[in-house]
Design an enzyme around this catalytic site. Structure first.
Site, PDB file in Angstrom:
ATOM      1  N   LYS A 179       0.844  -1.201   0.000  1.00 29.82           N
ATOM      2  CA  LYS A 179       0.000   0.000   0.000  1.00 29.82           C
ATOM      3  C   LYS A 179       0.877   1.248   0.000  1.00 29.82           C
ATOM      4  CE  LYS A 179      -3.862  -2.440   2.076  1.00 29.82           C
ATOM      5  NZ  LYS A 179      -4.517  -2.917   3.302  1.00 29.82           N
ATOM      6  N   GLN A 191      -5.139  -1.850   9.393  1.00 31.75           N
ATOM      7  CA  GLN A 191      -5.046  -3.183   8.794  1.00 31.75           C
ATOM      8  C   GLN A 191      -5.684  -4.218   9.720  1.00 31.75           C
ATOM      9  OE1 GLN A 191      -3.921  -3.719   5.685  1.00 31.75           O
ATOM     10  NE2 GLN A 191      -4.327  -5.899   5.823  1.00 31.75           N
ATOM     11  N   ASP A 230     -11.461   2.514   3.698  1.00 32.52           N
ATOM     12  CA  ASP A 230     -11.856   1.105   3.598  1.00 32.52           C
ATOM     13  C   ASP A 230     -13.363   0.968   3.373  1.00 32.52           C
ATOM     14  OD1 ASP A 230     -10.032  -1.016   3.670  1.00 32.52           O
ATOM     15  OD2 ASP A 230      -9.631  -0.762   5.816  1.00 32.52           O
TER      16      ASP A 230
HETATM   17  N1  GUN Z   1      -7.309  -7.215   5.865  1.00 35.55           N
HETATM   18  C1  GUN Z   1      -7.659  -7.979   4.801  1.00 35.55           C
HETATM   19  N2  GUN Z   1      -8.330  -7.253   3.898  1.00 35.55           N
HETATM   20  C2  GUN Z   1      -8.400  -6.003   4.381  1.00 35.55           C
HETATM   21  C3  GUN Z   1      -8.962  -4.783   3.902  1.00 35.55           C
HETATM   22  O1  GUN Z   1      -9.555  -4.710   2.829  1.00 35.55           O
HETATM   23  N3  GUN Z   1      -8.814  -3.703   4.708  1.00 35.55           N
HETATM   24  C4  GUN Z   1      -8.183  -3.760   5.894  1.00 35.55           C
HETATM   25  N4  GUN Z   1      -8.107  -2.655   6.620  1.00 35.55           N
HETATM   26  N5  GUN Z   1      -7.648  -4.863   6.390  1.00 35.55           N
HETATM   27  C5  GUN Z   1      -7.762  -5.972   5.619  1.00 35.55           C
END
Ligand code: GUN
Length: 284
Positions: free
Chosen positions: A53, A97, A120
């Site tokens: 990211k 996350q 998100d």
């Molecule tokens: N962990 C697995 N997929 C995601 C996601 O799309 N967003 C976040 N914040 N954590 C994740």
């Protein structure tokens, strides 16, 4: 018939070029879109996702901050960090996350992020906006799937979309996005009595359960568009999806591979959401 493979990497590249242009336009107006990612603990898979990211942010000319907090971080400490980022003018998107360590309540954390910075799309306000058909920040993987469907010229209107899986992150929101585009949506899940009865009628089949090879040729209607969101590992540790790719590709009209299918789209839509959040916050 052999299906056309939907190349998530290629589609991502195109979308990212467009995002990079938008970032430059915003910078010309004095706004650099900024994303903050918070990682708690040292889950190895999460570390890889988070590093990707950050790298993508930099490639697109955006500002990014990575907060790596120890496993022992208390909920109060984490909430204090989120509060700081909520007020930080350089930050337009905040992502925590998941999964979080067991002693931290996920709901309390997601609720603390300002809905305007919730890139998100997991905050109840944004979920409510999605459910009521309003424009907002949409969850990245579901949104990426919609962009892929558009890219192959698949208009969901009037089609039967069957979503296998009902997670808050993928299954539920992708079904809602498809409904908002006038598809007829069926949700299937682990308690569905006769999975094939529903999936074999699907024009658009989304598999998001986390069970390797759950969807086989007999589950798929000839000519269906099949989207595989699965991220499983086989005995050799190789990444594989929820769809038995080699068999299903002989029945479907379009199919996403794993890897290089939905995966690359998720980060791309996170970047898209960060730019969208920056534009909204600055009324641009
Ligand atoms: N962990 C697995 N997929 C995601 C996601 O799309 N967003 C976040 N914040 N954590 C994740």
């Amino acid at each position: 018939m052999t299906a056309t493979i939907i190349d998530g990497t290629a589609i991502s590249k195109k979308v990212r070029e467009d995002i990079a242009t938008q970032v430059q336009e915003l910078k010309n107006k004095g706004v650099t879109p900024g994303l903050a990612v918070i990682l708690v603990g040292d889950n190895q898979a999460s570390k890889t996702y988070v590093a990707n990211k950050e790298k993508t942010c930099r490639e697109l000319g955006m500002y990014s901050v990575l907060l790596e907090l120890p496993e022992s971080t208390s909920q109060e400490e984490l909430l204090a960090h989120i509060n700081d980022l909520n007020q930080d003018e350089k930050i337009h998107g905040i992502l925590v996350q998941l999964p979080l360590p067991g002693h931290i309540e996920e709901k309390a954390v997601l609720d603390a992020i300002l809905p305007e910075k919730d890139v998100d799309g997991f905050h109840p306000v944004n979920i409510g906006r999605l459910m009521t058909g309003q424009d907002t920040l949409f969850p990245c993987t579901p949104y990426g799937i919609m962009v892929m469907l558009d890219h192959i010229g698949c208009n969901p209107e009037g089609k039967h979309a069957v979503v296998v899986g009902r997670s808050n992150i993928v299954g539920k929101p992708v079904g809602q996005l498809l409904l908002n585009r006038n598809a007829t949506v069926t949700y299937c899940h682990s308690k569905t009595a006769d999975l094939a009865k529903y999936t074999s009628d699907a024009d658009i089949l989304i598999a998001a359960v986390g069970v390797r090879d759950l969807i086989r040729a007999e589950h798929v209607k000839p000519g269906a568009v099949v989207i595989d969101v699965g991220m499983n590992r086989n005995e050799e540790g190789k990444l594989c999806g929820d769809v038995a790719f080699n068999d299903v590709k002989e029945v479907a009209s379009f199919i996403t591979p794993v890897p290089k299918g939905v995966g690359p789209m998720t980060i791309t839509m996170l970047m898209h959401n960060t730019v969208k959040a920056a534009k909204r916050i600055h009324s641009l």
